[in-house]
Design a protein around this motif. Structure first.
Motif, mmCIF file in Angstrom:
data_model
loop_
_atom_site.group_PDB
_atom_site.id
_atom_site.type_symbol
_atom_site.label_atom_id
_atom_site.label_comp_id
_atom_site.label_asym_id
_atom_site.label_seq_id
_atom_site.Cartn_x
_atom_site.Cartn_y
_atom_site.Cartn_z
ATOM 1 N N SER A 299 17.299 33.687 40.551
ATOM 2 C CA SER A 299 18.261 34.656 41.075
ATOM 3 C C SER A 299 18.952 35.321 39.909
ATOM 4 N N PHE B 103 4.477 35.143 47.006
ATOM 5 C CA PHE B 103 5.565 35.690 46.201
ATOM 6 C C PHE B 103 6.570 36.366 47.117
ATOM 7 N N SER B 104 7.800 36.454 46.631
ATOM 8 C CA SER B 104 8.856 37.110 47.387
ATOM 9 C C SER B 104 9.867 37.684 46.392
ATOM 10 N N ILE B 105 10.265 38.939 46.613
ATOM 11 C CA ILE B 105 11.294 39.585 45.810
ATOM 12 C C ILE B 105 12.337 40.138 46.777
ATOM 13 N N GLN C 86 11.874 29.638 41.546
ATOM 14 C CA GLN C 86 12.846 30.584 42.103
ATOM 15 C C GLN C 86 13.812 31.003 41.014
ATOM 16 N N SER D 109 7.279 40.698 50.217
ATOM 17 C CA SER D 109 6.598 39.409 50.077
ATOM 18 C C SER D 109 5.107 39.595 50.291
ATOM 19 N N VAL E 124 19.332 40.085 42.875
ATOM 20 C CA VAL E 124 17.865 40.031 42.951
ATOM 21 C C VAL E 124 17.438 38.568 42.951
ATOM 22 N N ARG E 125 16.534 38.230 43.864
ATOM 23 C CA ARG E 125 16.003 36.867 43.948
ATOM 24 C C ARG E 125 14.487 36.943 43.949
ATOM 25 N N ILE E 126 13.849 36.140 43.104
ATOM 26 C CA ILE E 126 12.393 36.115 42.990
ATOM 27 C C ILE E 126 11.918 34.696 43.272
ATOM 28 N N GLU E 127 10.838 34.582 44.063
ATOM 29 C CA GLU E 127 10.235 33.279 44.325
ATOM 30 C C GLU E 127 8.725 33.398 44.178
ATOM 31 N N THR F 146 13.289 42.849 51.291
ATOM 32 C CA THR F 146 12.438 41.752 50.832
ATOM 33 C C THR F 146 10.995 42.237 50.838
#
Length: 195
Positions: free
Chosen positions: A106, A147-149, A104, A157, A112-115, A155
């Motif tokens: 941020s 994945f998730s942005i 993860q 995903s 912006v958050r990416i996982e 969002t």
């Protein structure tokens, strides 16, 4: 001792080991690099006799953004349950309930958050309070890549998962979702393909 649930239901969570999944996680646990738990439990065999089994949990957090998790079960009566997918060896039976790598990040300048998550893990898809559209809370963990942005209320995903074999054929799930969350409402568009 905690009685085991039906196979495929969510397992008991060791208190404090998963900072995102446990409501009892403290600030001290959040900073831990390594968390390990062993939980003896009881389950009921087909003849109604209680049988012991063992769950283990391990979580390694080498950096702030990276988490590695492994949860395993040693259960002698598991092969008697329908749909058992684990292994048997010399009277012992066991399976990996969860094993995944979670990254993860941020952004510091922009929201912006990416996982990115890969391995075997539980996943719920949809905001439903009584049921989800594609993946509900009673399915067993799937082998998948997710994945998730997230940015500015949006969002995006997606996930690709391997499902159980059916009639000797491999099955896979591919899914994408675009979601917007307002203050009091939410709008999402899903597409999923089973092949």
């Amino acid at each position: 001792v905690i009685p085991a649930g039906v196979e495929g239901s969510r397992p008991f969570k060791f208190p404090g080991v998963s900072r995102r999944d446990s409501s009892v996680a403290s600030g001290m646990i959040d900073r831990d690099i390594l968390s390990i738990g062993i939980l003896p439990q009881l389950t009921t065999s087909s003849n109604g006799i209680p049988q012991p089994f063992l769950s283990t949990w391990g979580e390694l957090r080498p950096t702030e953004n990276l988490t590695i998790v492994n949860e395993m079960v040693l259960d002698p009566v598991a092969p008697q349950r329908p749909g058992y997918v684990g292994k048997e060896w010399r009277g012992f039976a066991g399976y990996t309930r969860q094993a995944y790598v979670d990254f993860q990040h941020s952004g510091t300048q922009q929201p912006v958050r990416i996982e990115l998550k890969a391995g075997r893990f539980y996943d719920i898809l949809g905001p439903g309070r009584t049921g989800q559209l594609v993946l509900g809370q009673t399915i067993r963990p799937l082998d998948m890549l997710r994945f998730s942005i997230q940015a500015w209320g949006f969002t995006l995903s997606g996930r690709a998962a391997q499902l159980d074999r059916m009639n000797g054929n491999n099955r896979y799930l591919a899914q994408h979702r675009l979601e917007y969350r307002g203050r009091t409402w939410q709008l999402a568009v899903n597409e999923a393909m089973l092949y």
